[in-house]
Design a protein around this motif. Structure first.
Motif, PDB file in Angstrom:
ATOM      1  N   ILE A   1       1.604   8.150  -5.116  1.00 47.82           N
ATOM      2  CA  ILE A   1       2.699   8.005  -6.080  1.00 47.82           C
ATOM      3  C   ILE A   1       2.236   8.538  -7.433  1.00 47.82           C
ATOM      4  CG2 ILE A   1       4.259   6.358  -7.197  1.00 47.82           C
ATOM      5  CD1 ILE A   1       4.620   6.566  -4.154  1.00 47.82           C
ATOM      6  N   LEU A   2       3.112   9.213  -8.138  1.00 44.15           N
ATOM      7  CA  LEU A   2       2.785   9.699  -9.471  1.00 44.15           C
ATOM      8  C   LEU A   2       2.490   8.518 -10.395  1.00 44.15           C
ATOM      9  CD1 LEU A   2       5.605  12.368  -9.840  1.00 44.15           C
ATOM     10  CD2 LEU A   2       3.256  12.738  -9.092  1.00 44.15           C
TER      11      LEU A   2
ATOM     12  N   SER B   1       6.786   0.874 -11.419  1.00 43.71           N
ATOM     13  CA  SER B   1       6.961   0.017 -10.238  1.00 43.71           C
ATOM     14  C   SER B   1       6.158  -1.273 -10.365  1.00 43.71           C
ATOM     15  CB  SER B   1       6.532   0.760  -8.975  1.00 43.71           C
ATOM     16  OG  SER B   1       7.365   1.858  -8.742  1.00 43.71           O
ATOM     17  N   ALA B   2       4.916  -1.164 -10.807  1.00 39.99           N
ATOM     18  CA  ALA B   2       4.079  -2.357 -10.960  1.00 39.99           C
ATOM     19  C   ALA B   2       4.619  -3.255 -12.073  1.00 39.99           C
ATOM     20  CB  ALA B   2       2.632  -1.957 -11.239  1.00 39.99           C
ATOM     21  N   ALA B   3       5.139  -2.654 -13.138  1.00 40.96           N
ATOM     22  CA  ALA B   3       5.726  -3.446 -14.228  1.00 40.96           C
ATOM     23  C   ALA B   3       6.968  -4.188 -13.729  1.00 40.96           C
ATOM     24  CB  ALA B   3       6.078  -2.537 -15.408  1.00 40.96           C
ATOM     25  N   GLU B   4       7.823  -3.494 -12.999  1.00 42.64           N
ATOM     26  CA  GLU B   4       9.031  -4.121 -12.463  1.00 42.64           C
ATOM     27  C   GLU B   4       8.701  -5.227 -11.466  1.00 42.64           C
ATOM     28  OE1 GLU B   4      11.437  -0.958 -10.883  1.00 42.64           O
ATOM     29  OE2 GLU B   4      11.815  -0.119 -12.887  1.00 42.64           O
ATOM     30  N   ALA B   5       7.619  -5.068 -10.729  1.00 46.54           N
ATOM     31  CA  ALA B   5       7.227  -6.077  -9.736  1.00 46.54           C
ATOM     32  C   ALA B   5       6.910  -7.419 -10.382  1.00 46.54           C
ATOM     33  CB  ALA B   5       6.025  -5.588  -8.925  1.00 46.54           C
ATOM     34  N   VAL B   6       6.533  -7.393 -11.659  1.00 50.74           N
ATOM     35  CA  VAL B   6       6.264  -8.656 -12.362  1.00 50.74           C
ATOM     36  C   VAL B   6       7.391  -8.990 -13.342  1.00 50.74           C
ATOM     37  CG1 VAL B   6       3.772  -8.514 -12.091  1.00 50.74           C
ATOM     38  CG2 VAL B   6       4.823  -7.541 -14.149  1.00 50.74           C
ATOM     39  N   GLY B   7       8.535  -8.308 -13.178  1.00 51.13           N
ATOM     40  CA  GLY B   7       9.696  -8.621 -14.002  1.00 51.13           C
ATOM     41  C   GLY B   7       9.672  -8.020 -15.388  1.00 51.13           C
TER      42      GLY B   7
ATOM     43  N   PRO C   1       0.797  -1.234   0.000  1.00 49.92           N
ATOM     44  CA  PRO C   1       0.000   0.000   0.000  1.00 49.92           C
ATOM     45  C   PRO C   1       0.827   1.282   0.000  1.00 49.92           C
ATOM     46  CG  PRO C   1      -0.961  -1.578   1.499  1.00 49.92           C
ATOM     47  CD  PRO C   1       0.333  -2.178   1.014  1.00 49.92           C
ATOM     48  N   LEU C   2       1.935   1.313   0.718  1.00 51.42           N
ATOM     49  CA  LEU C   2       2.747   2.523   0.752  1.00 51.42           C
ATOM     50  C   LEU C   2       3.438   2.809  -0.577  1.00 51.42           C
ATOM     51  CD1 LEU C   2       4.303   2.369   4.332  1.00 51.42           C
ATOM     52  CD2 LEU C   2       2.440   3.828   3.507  1.00 51.42           C
ATOM     53  N   LYS C   3       3.503   1.821  -1.437  1.00 52.37           N
ATOM     54  CA  LYS C   3       4.090   2.040  -2.761  1.00 52.37           C
ATOM     55  C   LYS C   3       3.019   2.328  -3.805  1.00 52.37           C
ATOM     56  CE  LYS C   3       8.402  -0.190  -2.126  1.00 52.37           C
ATOM     57  NZ  LYS C   3       9.582  -0.456  -2.858  1.00 52.37           N
ATOM     58  N   ARG C   4       1.755   2.364  -3.388  1.00 61.58           N
ATOM     59  CA  ARG C   4       0.647   2.655  -4.315  1.00 61.58           C
ATOM     60  C   ARG C   4       0.037   4.017  -4.064  1.00 61.58           C
ATOM     61  NH1 ARG C   4      -1.586  -2.663  -2.781  1.00 61.58           N
ATOM     62  NH2 ARG C   4      -3.135  -1.492  -1.632  1.00 61.58           N
TER      63      ARG C   4
END
Length: 171
Positions: free
Chosen positions: A92-93, A100-106, A86-89
């Motif tokens: 955030i711009l 960030s979400a793209a990187e989280a799934v590689g 939640p703190l990363k959502r």
């Protein structure tokens, strides 16, 4: 001493998408006053800035649904905004949130991916806001507050948001 910030050179990076043409507006020089309105009547307007999501309004799950639909179209079915803590959502711009979400799934997104995502997200958001219109609401007291503040010539109102300009306008 006043707790005001005076500047003839507004921070364009921070406010650029939120208050169009700020540099050419009647707000220069301007004063940002926090947390109280300035007691001074020196011809300088007090600038009150509001956040959009959660401060002025709520849109239910429409934003997340649209974000995920656009993200999955580019990054694959694993893309899930809710996989981020939640703190990363929150707060955030949107461009950073997408990366960030793209990187989280590689998925290593490119600038072109982001440009495509932005267009898709705005289109999905338009559809989701219409589909979930019963969940979209301005928060209680906000219309009255804004109308009362607009009556004061000594005030300038603005909005700051991490949203893309196009998605903020849809909301």
């Amino acid at each position: 001493m006043s707790n005001a910030i005076r500047s003839k050179n507004p921070p364009q990076q921070a406010l650029g998408d939120c208050i169009p043409n700020l540099a050419e507006s009647s707000l220069s020089p301007y004063r940002i006053v926090w947390p109280n309105l300035s007691p001074y009547d020196d011809g300088v307007k007090d600038l009150i800035l509001f956040d959009l999501d959660g401060t002025l309004m709520r849109i239910g799950p429409a934003g997340g649904d649209a974000f995920n639909a656009a993200g999955r179209a580019i990054c694959g079915d694993e893309f899930d905004l809710n996989a981020l803590p939640p703190l990363k959502r929150r707060g955030i711009l949107d461009p950073i949130l997408f990366r960030s979400a793209a990187e989280a799934v590689g998925y290593q997104s490119s600038d072109e991916d982001h440009d495509r995502f932005r267009v898709m997200f705005v289109n999905h958001l338009r559809d989701e806001l219409a589909r979930q219109a019963n969940l979209v609401r301005v928060l209680p007291g906000i219309p009255t507050l804004l109308n009362n503040l607009r009556q004061r010539d000594s005030l300038a109102l603005g909005m700051v948001t991490g949203n893309y300009t196009e998605s903020a306008r849809l909301k």
